[in-house]
Motif scaffolding. Structure first.
Motif, mmCIF file in Angstrom:
data_model
loop_
_atom_site.group_PDB
_atom_site.id
_atom_site.type_symbol
_atom_site.label_atom_id
_atom_site.label_comp_id
_atom_site.label_asym_id
_atom_site.label_seq_id
_atom_site.Cartn_x
_atom_site.Cartn_y
_atom_site.Cartn_z
ATOM 1 N N PRO A 101 150.844 62.385 77.968
ATOM 2 C CA PRO A 101 149.334 62.005 78.915
ATOM 3 C C PRO A 101 148.184 62.251 77.536
ATOM 4 C CG PRO A 101 150.609 64.768 78.205
ATOM 5 C CD PRO A 101 151.545 63.762 78.194
ATOM 6 N N ALA A 102 148.467 62.104 76.589
ATOM 7 C CA ALA A 102 147.318 61.067 75.261
ATOM 8 C C ALA A 102 146.258 60.732 75.923
ATOM 9 C CB ALA A 102 148.428 60.497 74.796
ATOM 10 N N LEU A 103 146.732 59.349 76.853
ATOM 11 C CA LEU A 103 145.730 58.697 77.498
ATOM 12 C C LEU A 103 144.170 59.793 77.885
ATOM 13 C CD1 LEU A 103 143.911 56.103 77.375
ATOM 14 C CD2 LEU A 103 145.161 55.662 79.605
ATOM 15 N N GLY A 104 145.426 60.368 78.782
ATOM 16 C CA GLY A 104 143.631 61.160 80.102
ATOM 17 C C GLY A 104 143.733 62.464 79.081
ATOM 18 N N GLY A 105 144.699 62.981 77.769
ATOM 19 C CA GLY A 105 143.693 63.820 76.712
ATOM 20 C C GLY A 105 142.286 63.675 76.449
ATOM 21 N N LEU A 106 142.662 62.321 76.115
ATOM 22 C CA LEU A 106 141.749 61.226 74.876
ATOM 23 C C LEU A 106 140.116 61.400 75.759
ATOM 24 C CD1 LEU A 106 140.519 60.492 72.077
ATOM 25 C CD2 LEU A 106 141.122 58.263 73.493
ATOM 26 N N LEU A 107 140.338 60.535 77.374
ATOM 27 C CA LEU A 107 139.603 60.431 78.002
ATOM 28 C C LEU A 107 138.562 61.699 78.034
ATOM 29 C CD1 LEU A 107 138.509 58.216 79.779
ATOM 30 C CD2 LEU A 107 139.711 58.482 81.530
ATOM 31 N N ALA A 108 139.693 62.734 78.875
ATOM 32 C CA ALA A 108 138.382 64.025 79.355
ATOM 33 C C ALA A 108 138.244 65.373 77.749
ATOM 34 C CB ALA A 108 139.631 64.963 79.509
ATOM 35 N N GLN A 109 138.131 64.823 76.728
ATOM 36 C CA GLN A 109 138.022 65.229 75.223
ATOM 37 C C GLN A 109 136.100 65.714 75.600
ATOM 38 O OE1 GLN A 109 139.339 67.375 74.069
ATOM 39 N NE2 GLN A 109 138.199 68.210 72.433
ATOM 40 N N PRO A 110 135.293 64.608 75.864
ATOM 41 C CA PRO A 110 134.545 65.251 75.666
ATOM 42 C C PRO A 110 133.629 65.675 76.389
ATOM 43 C CG PRO A 110 134.313 63.312 75.386
ATOM 44 C CD PRO A 110 135.517 63.461 76.072
ATOM 45 N N HIS A 111 134.242 65.619 77.997
ATOM 46 C CA HIS A 111 134.319 66.957 79.111
ATOM 47 C C HIS A 111 134.379 68.318 78.747
ATOM 48 C CE1 HIS A 111 133.623 63.202 80.551
ATOM 49 N NE2 HIS A 111 133.441 63.897 81.799
ATOM 50 N N VAL A 112 136.027 68.287 78.652
ATOM 51 C CA VAL A 112 136.708 69.276 78.173
ATOM 52 C C VAL A 112 136.270 69.988 76.567
ATOM 53 C CG1 VAL A 112 138.632 70.283 76.549
ATOM 54 C CG2 VAL A 112 139.094 68.980 78.403
ATOM 55 N N GLU A 113 134.933 69.800 75.535
ATOM 56 C CA GLU A 113 134.248 69.962 74.935
ATOM 57 C C GLU A 113 132.917 71.108 75.477
ATOM 58 O OE1 GLU A 113 133.463 66.988 72.168
ATOM 59 O OE2 GLU A 113 135.744 67.138 71.395
#
Length: 322
Positions: free
Chosen positions: A63-75
């Motif tokens: 799930p690396a691509l979805g994790g990278l895409l979500a990271q700014p929101h996760v922060e």
């Protein structure tokens, strides 16, 4: 499948890890999730993108691509890295917007970011899932969720503030994965041309095939260059540069796979050969976050109407020169 040498130590390690482990275990072995909060660091950013390149080379399913895409929101949400993956919206002519998850996302929460409405985080068990059977060894799931009347976890103002960065990172990651898949299949075709004989000679000695594989290699080098530049300028990228990176990766990745297929000849058209798996991975990734055809059209219209210098200038060319 023969391993093709890489010029980056972390990417080489990621290739080995993704060849030895499946899904999250490969990312855990690389401590990949721990790198996401450090994307402002040059080495961490290169490693994060290098892992996606390795994923393309090994046809890994994470799930690396979805994790990278979500990271700014996760922060912004203050959530732990890796606890949320982003669903990708794509337009279906028949069904409108369709939400897609890529990679084995297991039981992670899912981010749905809707421009104009904000971002929602939904528990994995609260969405409907339809597995999509595609070649390429990448899990693809269409997810259905009713967001009407639901209060967003990130209202529109803060979600909008990070939306462009999320899209940029997602496109950069997808471009790196396309690069990995394309250069692996071109490497395989080059090795095949060295051992397959015709008229008593390796077919790689024929000038027409050498030109074909040289063009395919050049396609990959161009994607490599634009991905590296995308990492260099990630803190303050030129306007729409993420779309430029993704458009070039999609176009050149498809072209490299087409040229490799010609080198393989008839064997490359069979299900037993690995070519179709890499080609399918490239086609799938090209279709997400804007296809090369869509983005090229949109960028052309933007250049015509905005008056931006089509040479796309100094900020990009000078990045990393110091």
């Amino acid at each position: 499948m023969t391993a093709i040498a890489v010029d980056d130590e972390f990417t080489a390690a990621a290739v080995r890890a993704m060849g030895a482990e499946q899904g999250d275990a490969a990312l855990d072995a690389l401590t990949w999730w721990d790198l996401l909060p450090a994307l402002d660091d040059d080495e961490a950013a290169s490693a994060v993108i290098g892992a996606l390149r390795a994923q393309g080379r090994q046809l890994a399913d994470t799930p690396a691509l979805g994790g990278l895409l979500a990271q700014p929101h996760v922060e912004l949400l203050g959530a732990a890295p890796g606890s949320i993956v982003a669903a990708i919206a794509r337009r279906s002519p028949a069904r409108g917007d369709v939400w897609v998850l890529t990679g084995a996302a297991s039981d992670r929460s899912i981010l749905f970011d809707e421009p104009g409405r904000g971002a929602h985080v939904v528990e994995a068990g609260d969405v409907g899932r339809t597995e999509i059977e595609v070649p390429g060894r990448l899990s693809v799931v269409e997810v259905e969720v009713d967001l009407a009347g639901r209060r967003p976890d990130l209202p529109e103002a803060p979600a909008a503030a990070v939306r462009a960065r999320a899209a940029y990172l997602g496109r950069l990651g997808a471009a790196a994965e396309i690069l990995g898949a394309a250069e692996q299949v071109v490497g395989m075709a080059t090795e095949y041309a060295c051992v397959r004989e015709q008229f008593g000679r390796p077919i790689g000695t024929f000038q027409a095939l050498r030109h074909l594989l040289s063009w395919a290699g050049t396609d990959c080098v161009a994607v490599d260059a634009v991905v590296r530049r995308g990492v260099d300028v990630r803190r303050d990228p030129p306007e729409r540069f993420g779309e430029v990176v993704k458009a070039i990766a999609g176009r050149n990745g498809r072209r490299a796979c087409d040229r490799a297929l010609q080198a393989f000849g008839g064997i490359g058209f069979t299900a037993e050969h690995d070519h179709h798996l890499f080609h399918s991975r490239v086609l799938l990734l090209d279709a997400l976050l804007g296809s090369s055809a869509e983005l090229t059209h949109e960028l052309g219209a933007w250049l015509r109407t905005s008056g931006v210098d089509p040479a796309y200038p100094a900020a990009v060319m000078a990045a990393g020169a110091a």
